[in-house]
Design an enzyme around this catalytic site. Structure first.
Site, PDB file in Angstrom:
ATOM      1  N   ASP A  13     -22.720 -45.422  -4.446  1.00 39.61           N
ATOM      2  CA  ASP A  13     -22.165 -45.734  -2.980  1.00 39.61           C
ATOM      3  C   ASP A  13     -21.971 -44.385  -2.379  1.00 39.61           C
ATOM      4  OD1 ASP A  13     -21.577 -46.671  -0.600  1.00 39.61           O
ATOM      5  OD2 ASP A  13     -19.970 -48.103  -1.483  1.00 39.61           O
TER       6      ASP A  13
ATOM      7  N   GLU B 127     -14.376 -52.077   6.169  1.00 33.29           N
ATOM      8  CA  GLU B 127     -13.893 -51.535   4.815  1.00 33.29           C
ATOM      9  C   GLU B 127     -12.405 -50.885   4.648  1.00 33.29           C
ATOM     10  OE1 GLU B 127     -16.191 -48.421   3.017  1.00 33.29           O
ATOM     11  OE2 GLU B 127     -18.114 -48.986   4.206  1.00 33.29           O
TER      12      GLU B 127
END
Length: 632
Positions: free
Chosen positions: A313, A518
């Site tokens: 990521d 997020e």
């Protein structure tokens, strides 16, 4: 006659000599890896043996668009470039601008000694969501409600075409997290708390990549040509199970629990030919996933036979340590040794390249690990035809935001809506609403706000309010749907006196959460954003009302349920708000069933279907139905 024969002999000889020389020249210039007729395994082997360490490590490096110039690509042999959330060549960039960007970067890659093309990736998590004018589909939390694998496959195919419209061949989707706690800020990226629904929704992968041929070897990636894109199942593994839903935190669960809840959709993804898998920021029982060799190499690669490439990521290696980047040399060693093949650096690429090069030269990381990574990256690039078609073009530019795709998104909105209440008594339902009425009220902060109804990961990373792209707000949809003689009054947050004095036939109140992504979406209270509660009180205390909740997850609504006549969970429907009006006014029926448990109080969380003390406000699978005039 004799003279002519004498002349013919030297000419024929010269031609034969020339043909021989050309054949020798072609043979000398022939390289197997450039020959599409050769088997992919042969091409990989031929190219790999020609590559220097610098070229190999370059392939493992993914950098952000903002630092990717043709010169950088050529000098460092960079293998991949990405656009982070909201990273665009210019505001409202056209397909042509995107294509020119991709080709400009690709020019540097093709100028290298071996001419290995770079692969450009982008987050297309509910349609091509970074791009202005693209069709924005409902977020996964709504799509899970549909339980419709045919629909999701169509959405994948439409997304692939819109991404290709901008010259991009790789998407960081789907997110196959199983969100077990709605306090998690990424819960809207999850199809369901039930892994079986998430597994069903992996049919988006053949939509994105193409249908893998029957009998294909296990774990081999499949991408079917220029109309399709490389997909990426994420985030491996357990991202949706963290304690209290804290983003990037620790998932405390047994191996049996991990394999039975969070792993199944990865098995389906691999079976359907997914080409890449992204690692989760989170930890499993205290061990960072980006450093978990047992689960990445041992389980994913060796046991599940996954042959595509594993990608980190964003700054995933940095976050192996706390604080992030505290010991980057250790992080590089841990992440690459764990089995990560491509590193989403994305900015400090020279630091990453220098550290990894040094570690290989010192035999801290063996060359066999580097070769495994590069072999996997090349396999995907050869499989997708990137060597034969490295340049982007405008052949799909008319697909961006096409009417056909918007109609598909509108259908997805209709099927994703869940009717939670309909009338204060079953004998007096409010929906479907009558199209013909003297005067109706539309209220709420989310009624006329395209950005709010799209949510996070739309145009920008976090999302934002306002008219951020092209689409139809719910207010606009209502005006399009009602009878021409029906007066529609819009007031964002009216007071009680205004509502009482206007003698409305009924009201539609649209409230919910404002956009987030997020960690910014992590919440301990899950409240409707102000002034939503007061809007509900003021309107529904004075006139019959249907409340439409725009949210990325179940929110705290128990105090309002008794006060409203009808209640609809619309999730984050995207740009096609007309789908909401289609069902509210009875053109189509409500069919959606909750794919998440709706809690009474946040104190109950986490609470999932099958739990011992299961006492929800609305249970998993709940959803009232109505009959529409038309059928999807």
């Amino acid at each position: 006659m004799g003279r002519r024969r004498l002349l013919l002999i030297p000419i024929t000889g010269s031609l034969l000599l020339l043909c021989s020389l050309l054949a020798i020249s072609e043979a000398a210039n022939y390289v197997k890896y450039k020959d599409p007729k050769q088997p992919i395994g042969v091409r990989i082997k031929d190219l790999l043996k020609r590559m220097s360490l610098a070229e190999k490590i370059g392939q493992m490096t993914q950098i952000e668009r903002s630092v990717a110039t043709a010169d950088v690509m050529e000098k460092y042999y960079i293998g991949s470039v990405l656009s982070g959330g909201g990273s665009v060549p210019e505001p409202k960039a056209s397909p042509e601008t995107w294509v020119n960007l991709v080709n400009g970067i690709q020019k540097g890659s093709l100028s290298t000694r071996l001419g290995i093309p770079m692969i450009y990736g982008i987050d297309a998590v509910h349609g091509h969501n970074n791009v202005y004018n693209a069709t924005v589909f409902p977020h996964n939390v709504g799509l899970g409600v549909t339980r419709d694998p045919v629909l999701i496959k169509k959405i994948g195919a439409a997304t692939a075409l819109e991404v290709r419209a901008t010259g991009i061949p790789y998407v960081f989707a789907p997110c196959i997290a199983v969100c077990r706690d709605p306090r998690w800020g990424r819960c809207y990226e999850s199809y369901s708390e039930d892994h079986r629904i998430v597994q069903l929704m992996t049919d988006i992968i053949p939509g994105l990549q193409g249908e893998i041929p029957p009998g294909s070897p296990k774990g081999v990636p499949f991408v079917n040509g220029k109309q399709k894109v490389v997909a990426c199942s994420k985030h491996y593994v357990g991202d949706g199970g963290t304690t209290r839903g804290i983003n990037e935190d620790n998932t405390v669960i047994s191996l049996e629990g991990l394999l039975s809840i969070h792993m199944p959709a990865y098995l389906d993804s691999i079976r359907k030919g997914v080409a890449t898998i992204m690692i989760s920021y989170s930890s499993w029982n205290g061990k960072k996933m980006h450093a978990n060799r047992d689960l990445i190499t041992g389980f994913l690669k060796n046991k599940l036979k996954f042959k595509g490439f594993v990608i980190s990521d964003w700054q995933g290696l940095d976050r192996i340590t706390t604080p992030a980047h505290a010991n980057y040399s250790y992080s590089v060693q841990a992440g690459v040794s764990a089995g990560i093949d491509m590193i989403m650096v994305p900015f400090n690429y020279t630091e990453f390249i220098d550290i990894l090069t040094d570690q290989v030269n010192k035999k801290i990381i063996p060359m066999s690990r580097i070769d495994d990574a590069v072999r996997r990256i090349l396999r995907v690039k050869f499989t997708m035809g990137l060597f034969e078609n490295p340049h982007a073009d405008l052949s799909f530019s008319n697909q961006l935001g096409s009417q056909e795709h918007r109609e598909l998104a509108r259908e997805a909105v209709r099927k994703s809506l869940v009717l939670l209440k309909n009338g204060k008594s079953a004998a007096k339902p409010l929906v479907p609403l009558p199209k013909k009425a003297p005067k109706i009220l539309v209220a709420g902060s989310h009624a006329d706000n395209l950005g709010y109804q799209c949510g996070g990961w739309t145009i920008t990373w976090q999302g934002q309010g306002g008219n951020i792209t092209s689409g139809t707000t719910i207010l606009g949809a209502i005006k399009n749907t009602v009878h021409p003689t029906t007066q529609v009054v819009y007031s964002e947050n009216p007071d009680k006196d205004f509502v009482k004095s206007n003698k409305f036939s009924y009201a539609v109140v649209v409230v919910g959460e404002t956009p987030y992504a997020e960690t910014n979406g992590d919440s301990t209270d899950l409240l409707i954003t102000d002034p939503g509660p007061s809007t509900i009180e003021n309107v529904c205390g004075a006139v019959r009302c249907v409340v439409v909740i725009i949210s990325g997850r179940p929110v705290a609504i128990k105090p309002y349920v008794s006060k409203v006549d009808a209640l609809v969970a619309a999730w984050l429907p995207g740009t096609e708000g007309q789908g909401v009006a289609d069902v509210l006014f009875g053109d189509y029926g409500f069919t959606g069933k909750l794919a998440r448990t709706w809690f009474k109080s946040v104190d109950q969380l986490p609470m999932n279907v099958g739990d011992e003390h299961y006492d929800p406000l609305f249970p998993f699978g709940f959803g009232l139905t109505t009959t529409g005039i038309k059928k999807d």
